[in-house]
Motif scaffolding. Structure first.
Motif, mmCIF file in Angstrom:
data_model
loop_
_atom_site.group_PDB
_atom_site.id
_atom_site.type_symbol
_atom_site.label_atom_id
_atom_site.label_comp_id
_atom_site.label_asym_id
_atom_site.label_seq_id
_atom_site.Cartn_x
_atom_site.Cartn_y
_atom_site.Cartn_z
ATOM 1 N N PRO A 148 15.136 0.788 84.277
ATOM 2 C CA PRO A 148 13.886 0.088 83.983
ATOM 3 C C PRO A 148 14.157 -1.387 83.726
ATOM 4 N N PRO A 149 13.181 -2.252 84.008
ATOM 5 C CA PRO A 149 13.388 -3.681 83.772
ATOM 6 C C PRO A 149 13.561 -3.955 82.285
ATOM 7 N N ASP A 150 14.345 -4.977 81.990
ATOM 8 C CA ASP A 150 14.551 -5.408 80.615
ATOM 9 C C ASP A 150 13.348 -6.251 80.209
ATOM 10 N N ARG A 159 16.968 -16.196 98.259
ATOM 11 C CA ARG A 159 17.944 -15.146 97.985
ATOM 12 C C ARG A 159 19.030 -15.639 97.030
ATOM 13 N N VAL A 160 19.547 -16.841 97.280
ATOM 14 C CA VAL A 160 20.606 -17.400 96.438
ATOM 15 C C VAL A 160 20.090 -17.670 95.023
ATOM 16 N N VAL A 161 18.925 -18.304 94.922
ATOM 17 C CA VAL A 161 18.361 -18.609 93.605
ATOM 18 C C VAL A 161 18.073 -17.318 92.841
ATOM 19 N N GLN A 162 17.468 -16.359 93.511
ATOM 20 C CA GLN A 162 17.153 -15.098 92.854
ATOM 21 C C GLN A 162 18.424 -14.402 92.358
ATOM 22 N N ALA A 163 19.465 -14.388 93.158
ATOM 23 C CA ALA A 163 20.719 -13.751 92.752
ATOM 24 C C ALA A 163 21.305 -14.425 91.513
ATOM 25 N N HIS A 164 21.294 -15.749 91.485
ATOM 26 C CA HIS A 164 21.840 -16.469 90.323
ATOM 27 C C HIS A 164 20.983 -16.234 89.076
ATOM 28 N N LEU A 165 19.677 -16.265 89.244
ATOM 29 C CA LEU A 165 18.805 -16.041 88.086
ATOM 30 C C LEU A 165 18.941 -14.614 87.568
ATOM 31 N N HIS A 204 21.543 -12.708 87.848
ATOM 32 C CA HIS A 204 22.858 -12.620 87.210
ATOM 33 C C HIS A 204 22.800 -13.186 85.785
ATOM 34 N N ALA A 205 21.948 -14.183 85.577
ATOM 35 C CA ALA A 205 21.767 -14.778 84.248
ATOM 36 C C ALA A 205 20.746 -14.001 83.408
ATOM 37 N N ARG A 206 20.351 -12.832 83.884
ATOM 38 C CA ARG A 206 19.468 -11.904 83.166
ATOM 39 C C ARG A 206 17.994 -12.298 83.167
ATOM 40 N N TYR A 207 17.575 -13.000 84.222
ATOM 41 C CA TYR A 207 16.156 -13.281 84.408
ATOM 42 C C TYR A 207 15.567 -12.200 85.310
ATOM 43 N N GLN A 208 14.297 -11.920 85.122
ATOM 44 C CA GLN A 208 13.548 -11.119 86.085
ATOM 45 C C GLN A 208 12.875 -12.111 87.025
#
Length: 132
Positions: free
Chosen positions: A4-6, A23-29, A31-35
Motif C-alpha cells: 500500500p502507498p505510504d 521517467r527519470v524524475v519520477q524514479a528519483h522522487l 527513491h527519495a520516498r515521494y509519491q
C-alpha cells in the motif's frame, strides 16, 4: 501484489510531456520516498486537478504540447483548495522575463533544464521542509 502507498510520503503532481524526463524524475522522487502522479500534458493535469485532492507540490514543465505551463498556473488559481499548493516550474528558458513571469504567476522555484535529478529532488525537499 504491490504494498500500500505510504500515506505520510509527500505527493508530487508531475506535469511533464517528455516521457524520458518524466521517467527519470519520477524514479528519483520515488527513491527519495515521494509519491508521484504524472500527467503528460496540461489537459491531463486539469483532469487530475478536478478529481484528486491537492498534492503537497506541483512540478510543471513550462512547455507542454496543449496548454503551456503558464496556462496551467493560471488555471490553478481558480481551483478551490489548490491555491496554497507550492508550484515549481521547469524550463529551458532562463531569460529574466520568463523567470519573472513564472514568479508573478506564483511559482516557488524556477529550475532550468537540463538539470541534475538529484539536485531537483534536493530542492523540492528543501521547499517542502520550509513550508511545513
Amino acid at each position: 501484489m504491490a504494498p500500500p502507498p505510504d500515506l505520510t510520503s509527500p505527493i508530487v503532481l508531475l506535469v511533464e510531456a517528455d516521457e524520458e524526463t518524466a521517467r527519470v524524475v519520477q524514479a528519483h522522487l520515488e527513491h527519495a520516498r515521494y509519491q508521484v502522479l504524472h500527467a503528460q500534458d496540461g489537459h491531463s493535469a486539469q483532469r487530475l486537478i478536478e478529481t484528486m485532492p491537492p498534492p503537497d507540490l506541483i512540478l510543471i514543465d513550462a512547455r507542454l504540447p496543449d496548454l503551456s505551463g503558464f496556462d496551467l498556473l493560471a488555471y490553478l488559481q481558480h481551483q478551490a483548495g489548490w491555491e496554497a499548493v507550492p508550484r515549481v516550474m521547469v524550463s529551458a528558458d532562463g531569460s529574466a522575463q520568463a523567470v519573472q513571469r513564472a514568479l508573478d504567476a506564483g511559482v516557488k522555484d524556477y529550475i532550468l533544464t537540463p538539470f541534475d535529478p538529484q539536485q531537483l529532488t534536493a530542492r523540492l525537499g528543501r521547499l517542502l521542509d520550509a513550508l511545513r
